[in-house]
Design a protein around this motif. Structure first.
Motif: not given
Length: 136
Positions: A26-37, A75-81, A110-117
């Motif tokens: 519930n925080d404002h967060f701008d990923a600006n296209g970068r990986p996050f968790f 972008a591939g899965r490597e960075h998420a892994d 689980s893994e796959g496409p997701r909608d975030v904000s």
């Protein structure tokens, strides 16, 4: 409901992770296209122990928290892994967790496409099981 002490301990540990920034609930967060968790706490069971003083009983909480890693779609899965593996190691290899907290195991997720904000990401998730014992 997860005890606020557990949430504070887990989030403090997660903030030590250097592999990607953490998006708070519930925080404002701008990923600006970068990986996050994210770390989420879906709930826990809490019960009074059979030992301890009646005015200061032992409480035992068993639960799990979820780790969600997100990378740009396509972008591939490597960075998420790498984020998931790093977070898993951070918690499972915690040499001296705070008193009362025990980390047990990693659950498959689980893994796959997701909608975030309102934006599309590729995500990977897993759970970590814990027990927290306290008095009071």
């Amino acid at each position: 409901m997860t005890d606020s002490a557990v949430i504070a301990l887990i989030l403090a540990r997660a903030d030590a992770f250097a592999g990607a920034p953490r998006r708070g609930e519930n925080d404002h967060f701008d990923a600006n296209g970068r990986p996050f968790f994210e770390i989420a706490f879906p709930g826990a069971g809490k019960r009074r122990g059979a030992i301890g003083d009646a005015s200061n009983p032992l409480w035992s909480e068993d639960g799990a928290f979820m780790c969600h890693a997100y990378v740009p779609l396509g972008a591939g899965r490597e960075h998420a892994d790498a984020i998931c593996d790093g977070l898993s190691d951070l918690f499972l290899e915690w040499a001296t967790p705070p008193a009362g907290l025990t980390i047990f195991e990693r659950f498959p997720g689980s893994e796959g496409p997701r909608d975030v904000s309102g934006e599309r990401w590729w995500g990977r998730s897993f759970g970590i099981r814990y027990r927290y014992q306290s008095t009071g």
